[in-house]
Every structure is written in C-alpha cells, then in structure tokens.
Write a protein that holds these residues in place. Structure first.
Motif, PDB file in Angstrom:
ATOM      1  N   VAL A 110      48.296  56.182  27.771  1.00  0.00           N
ATOM      2  CA  VAL A 110      48.651  55.751  29.122  1.00  0.00           C
ATOM      3  C   VAL A 110      47.940  54.431  29.392  1.00  0.00           C
ATOM      4  CG1 VAL A 110      49.076  58.035  30.076  1.00  0.00           C
ATOM      5  CG2 VAL A 110      46.774  57.093  30.147  1.00  0.00           C
ATOM      6  N   THR A 111      48.575  53.597  30.205  1.00  0.00           N
ATOM      7  CA  THR A 111      48.004  52.310  30.592  1.00  0.00           C
ATOM      8  C   THR A 111      48.234  52.115  32.088  1.00  0.00           C
ATOM      9  OG1 THR A 111      48.510  51.383  28.411  1.00  0.00           O
ATOM     10  CG2 THR A 111      48.046  49.827  30.190  1.00  0.00           C
ATOM     11  N   PHE A 112      47.198  51.673  32.786  1.00  0.00           N
ATOM     12  CA  PHE A 112      47.334  51.431  34.224  1.00  0.00           C
ATOM     13  C   PHE A 112      46.348  50.344  34.638  1.00  0.00           C
ATOM     14  CE2 PHE A 112      44.501  55.013  33.436  1.00  0.00           C
ATOM     15  CZ  PHE A 112      43.351  54.671  34.137  1.00  0.00           C
ATOM     16  N   LYS A 113      46.589  49.766  35.813  1.00  0.00           N
ATOM     17  CA  LYS A 113      45.750  48.697  36.330  1.00  0.00           C
ATOM     18  C   LYS A 113      44.929  49.203  37.508  1.00  0.00           C
ATOM     19  CE  LYS A 113      48.947  45.017  34.973  1.00  0.00           C
ATOM     20  NZ  LYS A 113      49.754  43.854  35.445  1.00  0.00           N
ATOM     21  N   VAL A 114      43.731  48.642  37.630  1.00  0.00           N
ATOM     22  CA  VAL A 114      42.817  49.033  38.710  1.00  0.00           C
ATOM     23  C   VAL A 114      42.413  47.780  39.475  1.00  0.00           C
ATOM     24  CG1 VAL A 114      40.652  50.174  39.301  1.00  0.00           C
ATOM     25  CG2 VAL A 114      41.973  50.958  37.319  1.00  0.00           C
ATOM     26  N   THR A 115      42.395  47.889  40.804  1.00  0.00           N
ATOM     27  CA  THR A 115      41.971  46.792  41.678  1.00  0.00           C
ATOM     28  C   THR A 115      40.788  47.258  42.510  1.00  0.00           C
ATOM     29  OG1 THR A 115      44.228  45.961  41.810  1.00  0.00           O
ATOM     30  CG2 THR A 115      42.685  45.209  43.503  1.00  0.00           C
ATOM     31  N   ALA A 116      39.797  46.373  42.660  1.00  0.00           N
ATOM     32  CA  ALA A 116      38.601  46.713  43.428  1.00  0.00           C
ATOM     33  C   ALA A 116      38.898  46.719  44.913  1.00  0.00           C
ATOM     34  CB  ALA A 116      37.481  45.728  43.109  1.00  0.00           C
ATOM     35  N   GLY A 117      38.190  47.576  45.632  1.00  0.00           N
ATOM     36  CA  GLY A 117      38.266  47.582  47.091  1.00  0.00           C
ATOM     37  C   GLY A 117      37.161  46.721  47.673  1.00  0.00           C
ATOM     38  N   LYS A 118      36.701  47.073  48.867  1.00  0.00           N
ATOM     39  CA  LYS A 118      35.650  46.301  49.527  1.00  0.00           C
ATOM     40  C   LYS A 118      34.264  46.868  49.245  1.00  0.00           C
ATOM     41  CE  LYS A 118      38.322  43.306  51.511  1.00  0.00           C
ATOM     42  NZ  LYS A 118      38.256  41.866  51.110  1.00  0.00           N
ATOM     43  N   ASN A 119      34.183  48.144  48.884  1.00  0.00           N
ATOM     44  CA  ASN A 119      32.877  48.738  48.597  1.00  0.00           C
ATOM     45  C   ASN A 119      32.281  48.108  47.339  1.00  0.00           C
ATOM     46  OD1 ASN A 119      33.359  50.411  50.748  1.00  0.00           O
ATOM     47  ND2 ASN A 119      33.876  52.206  49.487  1.00  0.00           N
ATOM     48  N   THR A 120      30.993  47.776  47.427  1.00  0.00           N
ATOM     49  CA  THR A 120      30.317  47.169  46.272  1.00  0.00           C
ATOM     50  C   THR A 120      29.483  48.214  45.542  1.00  0.00           C
ATOM     51  OG1 THR A 120      28.492  46.478  47.711  1.00  0.00           O
ATOM     52  CG2 THR A 120      30.232  44.875  47.284  1.00  0.00           C
ATOM     53  N   GLY A 121      29.082  47.861  44.309  1.00  0.00           N
ATOM     54  CA  GLY A 121      28.293  48.760  43.485  1.00  0.00           C
ATOM     55  C   GLY A 121      29.163  49.579  42.554  1.00  0.00           C
ATOM     56  N   ASP A 122      28.609  50.674  42.024  1.00  0.00           N
ATOM     57  CA  ASP A 122      29.347  51.539  41.112  1.00  0.00           C
ATOM     58  C   ASP A 122      30.476  52.250  41.851  1.00  0.00           C
ATOM     59  OD1 ASP A 122      27.708  50.849  39.042  1.00  0.00           O
ATOM     60  OD2 ASP A 122      26.460  52.638  39.140  1.00  0.00           O
ATOM     61  N   GLN A 123      31.663  52.182  41.266  1.00  0.00           N
ATOM     62  CA  GLN A 123      32.829  52.853  41.821  1.00  0.00           C
ATOM     63  C   GLN A 123      33.429  53.732  40.718  1.00  0.00           C
ATOM     64  OE1 GLN A 123      33.674  52.215  45.197  1.00  0.00           O
ATOM     65  NE2 GLN A 123      31.699  51.152  45.054  1.00  0.00           N
ATOM     66  N   TYR A 124      33.990  54.852  41.123  1.00  0.00           N
ATOM     67  CA  TYR A 124      34.411  55.841  40.132  1.00  0.00           C
ATOM     68  C   TYR A 124      35.880  56.212  40.311  1.00  0.00           C
ATOM     69  CZ  TYR A 124      29.395  56.220  39.519  1.00  0.00           C
ATOM     70  OH  TYR A 124      28.082  55.930  39.278  1.00  0.00           O
ATOM     71  N   LEU A 125      36.511  56.475  39.149  1.00  0.00           N
ATOM     72  CA  LEU A 125      37.917  56.863  39.125  1.00  0.00           C
ATOM     73  C   LEU A 125      38.046  58.135  38.301  1.00  0.00           C
ATOM     74  CD1 LEU A 125      40.873  56.020  39.855  1.00  0.00           C
ATOM     75  CD2 LEU A 125      40.965  54.966  37.584  1.00  0.00           C
ATOM     76  N   ARG A 126      38.661  59.130  38.866  1.00  0.00           N
ATOM     77  CA  ARG A 126      38.833  60.413  38.203  1.00  0.00           C
ATOM     78  C   ARG A 126      40.182  60.441  37.488  1.00  0.00           C
ATOM     79  NH1 ARG A 126      35.023  63.994  36.660  1.00  0.00           N
ATOM     80  NH2 ARG A 126      35.755  66.160  36.725  1.00  0.00           N
TER      81      ARG A 126
END
Length: 822
Positions: A110-126
């Motif tokens: 599988v392939t997908f794209k991720v875009t950052a939000g406004k929250n800074t620091g470590d961000q997690y994706l399940r």
C-alpha cells in the motif's frame, strides 16, 4: 550422438524440475488477505513544517503468517493481497492522510501520502488492518522540524565540514527561538572504542529557529547515527530521538582491508590446494571422478555444492584448487562451473545465508589438525585451514566494501542507467543497458562477491531506486563480474586452471550476449522483451505495474532461469567448449605443468631452496651483529656521534629489512612446493629466525638514540661504566658468535655454549643494574646518565634474548640441515 542428446534432455528436465521445487515458494505460494505482519518499506520518521506534506509517500508491505521452509528452514511469508487498511491519527495527532482507507495490491503493498497539521513535535499515525486489528502498527512523523545534514559524507577522523543543523518552527510558521536541542551519538561503526563525539551536545535555536552542532567522526568507514531530541512542552515540542546518519569514509582503511583480504584469499586457496595434494590418493580421485564423470553429473555436483555454500566464487576457487592438485581435468571442471552458475542463483532466494560464520571454525579446526605429524592428517588440516582463510579473506574484503552500499553516492550510481523504454512497447535504450551491465560488473569486481552485489540490487529494487527493467541488466553484469574471483585465483595456478577460469568468463559473457539479444525480441500486447515477459508470467504480481509488485521475487527468478537457459544451451557442446578454451589459452608442448609457477633455478628443488634460506638467515644474523657491534663500541661506549656512520648504519638496517622481506617471501614460495615433513617443519623455524635477525638490527637505532641522549647531557660513560659494559659485551659477543657458528654448521656444542652465555648475560646484567642503582642512591652519578645506562643494559639483554630464540631453534635446523645434505 542422439542418445547423448536424449540424456541431455532428460537430465535437463530433471534439473529444472528440482529447481522449480526448490523455488516453489516463489511460484506456488498463494496470496490472501490474512495479515500477520506489517513491514515499513519507506516513508516513516519524516520531518516537515506545519501544514506541509511530507516529502516521500509512505510505503508498507502487509504479509501473511510465516510458512515453514524446506528441511526445517525459516520459510517465507506470502503477501496479504486485498486487505483493507484504516489509517488514523493517534494520540491527539492532527496528521492528514490521503486516502484514509487503502487496499493492498497483489504484492501486499500500500502507498499513501501524509500531510502535517498544525501540532508540532512527534505525531503518530495508526495503521489498522480491518480484519486483523491486533496486527496494527504505529508510525511516527515529526512536525515543525527540518534537518540539514542527514546522510552527508565526510572524511573519517575529521570534524564535519558543514554543521549538522536543526530548524524548529512554531505552529503559526514563525521560528522557534531559544529552544534547547539535544544531540546524542547513538552508535558508530567502531562501537564503544570510537573516538567520535558530538562537539555541542546541547544547542539553543537562534532567532531563525536554527540550532547547530559539529561532529567529530571516528576512524572507521561506516555509519555514525546521531539522535536529535527536543523536550520543550511550553513551546509545543516533544521530539524523542529522531535518528539521522552521518557517513564516514576512510579510503586508506578500505584499501588496506581489501588488499589484506585479497592476500588471505589467495594464500588460503593455495594452502587448500597444497593440502588436497597431500591427501589426494587414488580413492579421492575416484570420488571426484564419480562426481564429474560426465557433463550432466558435473553440472549437478556444481549446482548442489554451490547451493549449499552459497557462493559460486567459492565453488570455482575450489575447482581451481582441484585442478592445481591434478584431481580434475578441464572438461570435468567446466561442467562443475556450469552447475555453479545455477547454484549461485539460490542466493537471491535465501540472501540471508551467511557462510562467513564457518571461516573461523575452519581456521581453528584446520590449525589443530595441522599439528599432526602424519602427512595425510596434515594435508586435511591444511585443506580445512586454507578453506577457512579463503572465506575469511573474502569476508574481510566484502565486509569493508559492503559499507559503501549505505552511501547515497554509491546507490545513486545505479540510477544513472534507467533501462525503462521511453514509451510503452518501445525499445530498451541500448546505452543504458550496456551501462547497467557495466555497473553490475564493476560493483561485483569491487565487492568480490556476486551474492553481495545481488543483495545490493535487491535492496535498491525494494527501496524503489531501480525497476525490473534496470535490475536484469545489473544482475547480468554481476554474473560477468563474479568471474574475476576465478581469474584472481588462477593467477598463481597452472595453465589448466587458467583455462578453467577462462571457461567461467566465456560462459557468463555468452549468457550476457544471449540476454542482450532477447532484450530486443518483443512479446505480448505491450511488446515486453520475451524473457522479461516470461518471468513476469511465472511470478506472482505484475512487476510492470506503475507501482511494481513483488519485484524482489521477479529479480531472483530472472537470475535463476537466465543461468538455467544458458547451461541447457551449452551443455551438449561441453567438449567443444573445452577445446575452445584450450585454443584461446594453449599449453605449449614443451611446457611442464607445475602445481605453482615458481622460479625453476631455485625453487624447483626445495632442499636447495631451504639450504639457501638458511644461508641467507646466517648472513642476516652476521650483518645485524656487526651493526650492533659498531653501535655499542664505536658510538655508545666511545661517546662518539658520527652523522655519516649513523646514516650508513641506517642504510644497513634498511638492507636487513629488505632481506627479511625477501627471505620471508622466498620461504612462503617454498611452502607451495611438495615438501617432506622435515622440510615442512623447517619453514616456520626459519621464518621465526628471520624475524629475530631483523629485530636484532632494529636495536641498532635504539642504541644510537641512547648515544645521542647521553651526549646531550654533556657526559660520557664513566670508566667504571665502560668496564662494566665491556664485561657484559664480552659475554654477549661470545653468545652471538656461538649462535652464528651454530646456525651455519651441524655442531650441537655451539648451541649449548650460546644458551649458557645467555644465562650468564642475564645474571650479569641484573647485578650491574643493582650496582648502578646503588651508586645512584649514594649520589655518585647523575639521574639522567643512570637511566640511560640502565636502558643500555636492557637493550643488550633484549639482543641476547633474540639470539637465544635463534639458538633454541638451531638444533632442529641443524637436524634438518643434516638431512638436506643427504
């Protein structure tokens, strides 16, 4: 002739069927949607600024349960095709994922794209498989940080020429000033002994939000992992150990390791050949002849042996050794080499197989067996020891050069030659194809292992750096490049062994030419080259899809069937192939085939060569002793510093050094000749004596240094000191003369006198040191002069120890020397 061809057809079908069963995991395993493991291929742990997309798409591979392998092996996992996967931000993260739900393709990818939000620091994706939520994983991304310096290459032992910098940005896009950034050295290629360090472990961001540090690299080529952490909840930053790589490169260490490994490799091959020579009776010849009695059996033997040891280079080197020992003829050897080309393709299927673990046990076991006094047992020991040294040398070379695969510049070189046609149904660009073949060839020559080169090709393909169009020409190049091992192994072998190495090269070049033709024979609606089309049809997944599926399996299958096809085509013409090699590299009618090409006037008769070596060592000891005599009596005791005489002594020492190298190389050459047990036992004794003679000469420079230090004090050796030194010198001189006399004669009494002198020397030196210490305590001499005097006593006793080493070995030398006269 027709029965022969029917036999060829029958055996060929059997061979192919057996390989298909072996590779059944690639052709027969079925994919389903059962998810047991999720593997991150690329795209995790990325950094970007708030609201920006992460640079690389995330690529995952979903795999099914572990399947048992053949004969209890590890086995493999089938791709989980058609599995539905949910992508959800976790732990309060505001990541945006496109698409939020994905379905795996035939290869489980599988392939997908991720875009950052406004929250800074470590961000997690399940990542949650719909039907198997218990197998979910969490991916980390970092928002609000940019890193400059990841995967930069620097010279080892130096400070980074460009600082490692980190930029922090707040949720509103403004620089985060005054934030502490921690830099930690997580690991190095040198382990705990590395002198690598972070010069600024904690740096505070400036007005632009940038924090910088420099890194001191260690001395070894490899990866230096640096962890970056930011713990500042007030500013919205909680980043734990973002790892980046700094690449250190040491040209000198790589060259030394490669050349040292090459020396061990060649020495191991020759030692193995010599051992086989000692144990090669009629029974062993019958066994070898059984395995190579005709072309089909020889191919099967080569295939099975190479499949077991996972190295066609090792198989061809062993073949060279067998030829060198007179156990195989050229036609038999070519059959085994044909089989080795098939057997080596198993490497791509089970690339994790590592033979280097057998090297040290083989060296240890072989060394223990060589301690036996029986010729046959010693032959087995030398064979095993040589086998271990051969693989140890290959490992030493490949391990150092394998590190280059981690360097972006090295990987990028493969991308310069993309062999994909410009349009669907178009032709593969001939320039790029030839360039890819050349790169595969050169890489394999440098690494000295087609297995390692294939591993790099598979890794580049798995990482999306090369496609199937480019990978196949690369593997063809590795096939040609691996023949360099046989060529190197044959450099010191006889002409028949050189013909076998030539056969290996011709076989692989013919295969490359055949494949080059097939690249331009289109097939199917998309006009794909017929061979590539065939591989795609028999292998799960579509490797020509926009996102190539199961590319590693396609490359492995291409490697296997390519070599099978060439063997099947050439096997009926095995005898003609041997005649071609004999015509291209003929053996002159008046040329005698020797086990090793040695100097005929000196090394053809080992007894004469050994007698010459003893004479050379005798001369070395005499010359070294004359140098010591001049240094002690004409300079230290006399208190004279003469620049011209110093230079003359330095030149004499260089001559001794050169003589040591020559004698040692000469003795090594002797060991490659068929030797009797007494001759074999004599060689290591002479090597030790050569080293001791050279060390005696080395003491000359140390004595001259003591002389200069003494003269700088403005004093000379006192009369009592001169008297003591001359008394000690007389004993040492007597020991030297007895040792030199014993080394050049068969009189055992000289050895007894020399050893007796050494005991007197040690006792006298101890008494003189005690007496001088007492004078120093009473203030009768200066401290500096006393230290120099005591050091001089030490130099003389050390010289005595070197002479004792020679004297202790002399009885054995004398015994063999007497036998040499018979």
């Amino acid at each position: 002739m027709f029965p022969f061809f029917r036999a060829v057809k029958s055996y060929s079908l059997t061979l192919i069927a057996g390989l298909l069963l072996l590779l059944g995991a690639g052709c027969g395993e079925s994919a389903d949607a059962t998810v047991d493991k999720i593997r991150v291929v690329d795209g995790a742990e990325q950094c970007t600024l708030p609201g920006s997309p992460f640079a690389k798409p995330v690529k995952l591979e979903l795999l099914g349960p572990q399947q048992p392998g053949m004969l209890g092996g590890k086995g493999s996992r089938a791709p989980a095709a058609g599995a539905v996967v949910f992508l959800e931000p976790a732990d309060g993260s505001d990541l945006k994922v496109e698409p939020a739900t994905v379905t795996t393709d035939e290869g489980g990818g599988v392939t997908f794209k991720v875009t950052a939000g406004k929250n800074t620091g470590d961000q997690y994706l399940r990542v949650i498989p719909k039907d198997h939520p218990g197998k979910s994983i969490t991916l980390r991304f970092i928002t609000g940080m940019q890193i400059d310096g990841d995967e930069r290459q620097y010279k080892t032992g130096s400070v980074t020429t460009e600082p490692l910098s980190v930029k922090l940005v707040k949720p509103d896009g403004s620089p985060a000033a005054g934030v502490a950034v921690n830099f930690d050295l997580l690991s190095t290629s040198e382990g705990a002994s590395s002198r690598a360090k972070i010069l600024t472990p904690v740096a505070v961001t400036n007005a632009d939000g940038v924090a910088e540090t420099d890194v001191q690299l260690g001395d070894k080529t490899g990866i230096y992992n640096v962890g970056i952490s930011v713990v500042n909840p007030e500013e919205g930053f909680l980043i734990q150990n973002k790892t980046i790589k700094l690449l250190g490169f040491n040209v000198l260490s790589v060259v030394i390791a490669v050349l040292g490994g090459l020396a061990l490799f060649i020495f191991g091959m020759e030692l193995m050949g010599d051992g086989i020579q000692k144990i090669a009776g009629e029974n062993m010849k019958k066994v070898l002849q059984f395995f190579a009695r005709n072309g089909i059996v020889a191919v099967l033997a080569g295939t099975l042996v190479t499949a077991v040891i996972q190295s066609s280079s090792a198989t061809t080197v062993m073949v060279i050794g067998f030829i060198n020992a007179g156990l195989l003829n050229l036609t038999q050897a070519i059959g085994i080499i044909f089989g080795a080309n098939i057997g080596t393709t198993v490497t791509a299927q089970i690339i994790s197989f590592n033979l280097s673990g057998l090297a040290l046990p083989a060296i240890t076991i072989g060394f223990v067996i060589t301690l036996s006094k029986k010729r046959t047992a010693k032959g087995w020991g030398e064979s095993i020891l040589g086998f271990g040294l051969l693989f140890f040398g290959m490992t030493l070379m490949s391990d150092e050069l394998k590190l280059l695969a981690d360097f972006p510049g090295f990987r990028e070189a493969f991308r310069w030659f993309d062999c994909t046609p410009a349009s669907i149904g178009g032709w593969m660009p001939i320039g790029a194809v030839l360039g890819a073949i050349l790169i595969g060839l050169v890489a394999t020559v440098l690494i000295q292992s087609s297995s390692a080169a294939m591993g790099i090709v598979l890794a580049l393909a798995a990482g999306g750096l090369i496609n199937f169009w480019t990978a196949v020409p690369l593997l063809i190049g590795t096939n040609i490049g691996t023949t360099i091992t046989a060529q190197l192994a044959s450099l010191t072998a006889n002409r028949v062994a050189k013909q076998a190495a030539l056969a290996h090269t011709l076989f692989n070049v013919f295969g490359a030419l055949l494949m080059l033709v097939l690249f331009y024979v289109p097939f199917g609606p998309q006009r794909i080259p017929i061979f590539l089309y065939f591989i795609n049809e028999i292998t799960p997944g579509n490797v020509f899809a926009p996102d190539p599926q199961n590319i590693e399996r396609h490359i492995a299958m291409a490697h296997t069937f390519f070599n099978i096809a060439v063997v099947v085509l050439l096997l009926p013409f095995l005898s003609q192939f041997a005649k071609l090699c004999n015509r291209l590299l003929p053996i002159p009618a008046d040329e005698k085939i020797h086990i090793q090409p040695l100097e005929p006037n000196l090394l053809a008769t080992p007894s004469i060569a050994l007698k010459q070596a003893v004479s050379a060592i005798h001369t070395m000891v005499e010359d070294a002793w004359k140098m010591v005599d001049q240094a002690v009596n004409m300079h230290f005791i006399a208190g004279v510093s003469d620049k011209e005489k110093y230079e003359a002594l330095a030149e004499a020492e260089e001559r001794i050094d050169a003589m040591q190298a020559e004698v040692t190389a000469y003795l090594v050459q002797i060991t490659r000749r068929p030797l009797t047990e007494p001759q074999s036992e004599l060689v290591p004794l002479l090597m030790h004596c050569t080293n001791d003679a050279e060390r005696i000469a080395d003491h000359t420079a140390l004595i001259l240094q003591l002389t200069d230090r003494l003269l700088k004090t403005g004093k000379k050796v006192s009369l009592s000191g001169k008297k003591d030194l001359r008394k000690l010198w007389n004993v040492l001189d007597d020991q030297a003369r007895n040792t030199i006399s014993a080394l050049g004669s068969t009189n055992p009494e000289q050895v007894k006198f020399a050893l007796k002198d050494e005991r007197r020397l040690q006792k006298m030196a101890a008494k003189l040191e005690d007496a001088h210490t007492e004078r120093l305590r009473k203030g009768k001499c200066q401290l500096a002069n006393a230290v120099i005097f005591i050091e001089m006593l030490g130099e003389m006793t050390k010289i005595g120890e070197r002479l004792t080493n020679i004297a202790e070995r002399t009885p054995e030398i004398q015994k063999h020397y007497i036998e040499l006269q018979k």
